[in-house]
Design an enzyme around this catalytic site. Structure first.
Site, PDB file in Angstrom:
ATOM      1  N   GLU A  64      -0.141   4.210   1.095  1.00 42.67           N
ATOM      2  CA  GLU A  64      -1.133   5.040   0.423  1.00 42.67           C
ATOM      3  C   GLU A  64      -1.664   6.134   1.344  1.00 42.67           C
ATOM      4  O   GLU A  64      -2.050   5.867   2.489  1.00 42.67           O
ATOM      5  CB  GLU A  64      -2.296   4.178  -0.083  1.00 42.67           C
ATOM      6  CG  GLU A  64      -3.335   4.973  -0.854  1.00 42.67           C
ATOM      7  CD  GLU A  64      -4.368   4.107  -1.532  1.00 42.67           C
ATOM      8  OE1 GLU A  64      -5.493   4.584  -1.723  1.00 42.67           O
ATOM      9  OE2 GLU A  64      -4.052   2.950  -1.867  1.00 42.67           O
ATOM     10  N   LYS A  66     -11.414  -2.962  -3.136  1.00 42.68           N
ATOM     11  CA  LYS A  66     -10.026  -2.513  -3.012  1.00 42.68           C
ATOM     12  C   LYS A  66      -9.880  -1.621  -1.782  1.00 42.68           C
ATOM     13  O   LYS A  66      -8.888  -1.705  -1.049  1.00 42.68           O
ATOM     14  CB  LYS A  66      -9.603  -1.763  -4.280  1.00 42.68           C
ATOM     15  CG  LYS A  66      -8.134  -1.350  -4.315  1.00 42.68           C
ATOM     16  CD  LYS A  66      -7.895   0.034  -3.762  1.00 42.68           C
ATOM     17  CE  LYS A  66      -6.418   0.423  -3.850  1.00 42.68           C
ATOM     18  NZ  LYS A  66      -6.144   1.716  -3.188  1.00 42.68           N
ATOM     19  N   ASP A 109       0.382 -13.055   5.324  1.00 43.66           N
ATOM     20  CA  ASP A 109       0.507 -13.117   3.868  1.00 43.66           C
ATOM     21  C   ASP A 109      -0.624 -12.334   3.206  1.00 43.66           C
ATOM     22  O   ASP A 109      -1.745 -12.828   3.091  1.00 43.66           O
ATOM     23  CB  ASP A 109       0.476 -14.579   3.424  1.00 43.66           C
ATOM     24  CG  ASP A 109       0.775 -14.759   1.943  1.00 43.66           C
ATOM     25  OD1 ASP A 109       0.734 -13.763   1.192  1.00 43.66           O
ATOM     26  OD2 ASP A 109       1.039 -15.908   1.535  1.00 43.66           O
ATOM     27  N   HIS A 150      -8.772  12.782   0.499  1.00 37.49           N
ATOM     28  CA  HIS A 150      -7.644  12.032  -0.047  1.00 37.49           C
ATOM     29  C   HIS A 150      -6.537  12.960  -0.529  1.00 37.49           C
ATOM     30  O   HIS A 150      -5.359  12.752  -0.232  1.00 37.49           O
ATOM     31  CB  HIS A 150      -8.119  11.138  -1.192  1.00 37.49           C
ATOM     32  CG  HIS A 150      -7.012  10.359  -1.829  1.00 37.49           C
ATOM     33  ND1 HIS A 150      -6.444   9.252  -1.230  1.00 37.49           N
ATOM     34  CD2 HIS A 150      -6.350  10.536  -2.995  1.00 37.49           C
ATOM     35  CE1 HIS A 150      -5.488   8.771  -2.002  1.00 37.49           C
ATOM     36  NE2 HIS A 150      -5.411   9.531  -3.082  1.00 37.49           N
TER      37      HIS A 150
END
Length: 442
Positions: free
Chosen positions: A86, A283, A299, A396
């Site tokens: 991302e 998130k 993991d 962003h």
């Protein structure tokens, strides 16, 4: 077109798997074969190693592997490896690291290292009788029967911490648990915990059958359903935090420090009470957490599941980070439940995982917990800093610019043009396309 099932797919060679897939689902288009072959590793031994990580492997799926430098963590300067696709995640983390570098950096505390697992079973009998049997006979037998399994872990200072019987019959008929807590030291410990739990299940059945405290009907009613660790580790938790005088919160956007602190705290408070915001807020934390978890061969699915369960532990979904502005001091912290390892699994196999752990100074599991939590806190700080000042899109979309340009096959000269063009503008997909058309028409 109807496709027919295939028998023995796993037994086919890698090339035959590809040939079947392309001919069956992709009309035999050679470009798809080329794509899969393009990402094979030139080193045959390394490629074979990758293929043995998982089943039916036909290629490798690569992600960018970046570095966020200048993280001062508990007095030590770290460069943090991040595997993430991302845009702006690595840049945002690096910006936070730089912001806090001269303000004492990040501080961490490992609050606990306890991991949990359960033997789930049903029993149709007297609960008081079962509890007495557990306390006086079964509990010690469970420790005794797992001594061989726990020997090596105990020699490293870990092992089974405690075992208890949990009555869940109020939630489900005849349902009980043997709940065990573990310390697995530098390993994530899944195989160790599950091995212990499977022995618990066997010992439970054996000891009940041999006991004269139960009727035959009660013995026959005992049924072990499953033995499995839990990825929810509310007692394996690390805190990462930053703090400074409010007057030192000087931001390059020009906002006054007091205004910045107030807006920042309000943004965190909103995430604490509003699940719609908390989901996106958390998130962003996991952007930083997962990137380091993946880079160190751990993991990320377990990490995600645990974090979001923890965020809901009080009956509603809320923020994982918190903020205070008391007595002129700005404080921002994250409590992260996380279970990771630095031995076992991919840690000794995957070359980039080995590199990541070496880069971080070959940390212990608790040290890695701290580094991962810091990455999550840094990512969240960067996101909130943007949101309460310039807005999230400015930074962003500037990082996303190259993704847009690459979609349209932009040349290096065109990319440089756009870097200059958007130097003082907010990037938008529409604006990129319009300017690219103008540029090419010239």
């Amino acid at each position: 077109m109807k496709h027919q099932p295939i028998e023995g797919f796993s037994k086919l060679s890698k090339q035959k798997k590809i040939d079947w897939l392309v001919s069956t689902y992709l009309e035999g288009n050679q470009q798809y074969t080329d794509i899969l072959q393009q990402y094979w590793n030139d080193n045959a031994d390394l490629q074979k190693l990758h293929e043995e990580f998982s089943e039916n492997t036909i290629s490798n799926f690569y992600m960018p592997y970046g570095i966020a430098p200048n993280f001062l963590i508990d007095g030590e300067l770290k460069a943090i490896p991040m595997a993430v696709e991302e845009s702006s995640v690595v840049a945002a983390a690096s910006k936070s690291a730089k912001f806090w570098l001269d303000k004492g950096g990040f501080r961490t505390t490992v609050i606990n290292e306890k991991k949990l697992g359960h033997t789930h079973f049903t029993f149709n009998g007297e609960s008081v009788k079962l509890q007495s049997f557990f306390n006086h006979i079964l509990k010690q037998r469970l420790f005794d029967d797992t001594e061989d399994i726990t020997k090596n872990m105990r020699s490293r200072g870990g092992g089974i911490l405690d075992i208890e019987l949990v009555d869940k019959t109020a939630q489900m008929q005849d349902y009980y648990q043997i709940k065990a807590s573990f310390n697995t030291k530098d390993s994530m410990g899944a195989n160790f915990i599950n091995s212990c739990l499977e022995q618990f299940g066997k010992t439970l059945k054996k000891e009940v059958e041999l006991s004269d405290k139960f009727t035959q009907e009660e013995k026959d009613s005992l049924r072990v359903i499953m033995n499995i660790l839990s990825n929810f580790t509310p007692d394996c938790i690390v805190r990462a935090e930053v703090s400074c005088k409010i007057e030192d919160l000087i931001d390059d956007s020009g906002i006054a420090p007091e205004e910045f602190a107030w807006k920042f705290k309000q943004a965190v408070n909103i995430a604490e009470i509003e699940p719609y915001r908390a989901t996106t807020h958390n998130k962003g934390i996991m952007n930083g957490v997962d990137a380091v978890v993946i880079a160190t061969g751990n993991d990320f699915r377990a990490t995600e599941a645990c974090a979001h369960t923890y965020a809901s532990k009080d009956g509603r979904y809320t923020s994982l980070t918190h903020c205070s502005t008391d007595n002129g001091i700005f404080r921002f912290w994250l409590d992260l439940p996380i279970s990771v390892g630095v031995v076992g699994g991919l840690t000794n196999l995957h070359p980039l995982v080995k590199f990541s752990l070496a880069l971080l100074g070959k940390p212990s599991a608790t040290e890695l917990m701290s580094i991962i939590a810091v990455s999550g806190l840094a990512q969240n700080f960067a996101a909130l800093r943007s949101l309460v000042t310039t807005g999230i899109q400015k930074g962003h979309m500037k990082m996303h610019l190259f993704n847009i340009l690459n979609q349209f096959g932009a040349t290096e000269a065109e990319k440089q043009h756009f870097v200059n063009y958007f130097k003082d503008k907010t990037v938008s997909h529409h604006e990129v396309i319009a300017e690219l058309e103008k540029l090419r028409n010239k």
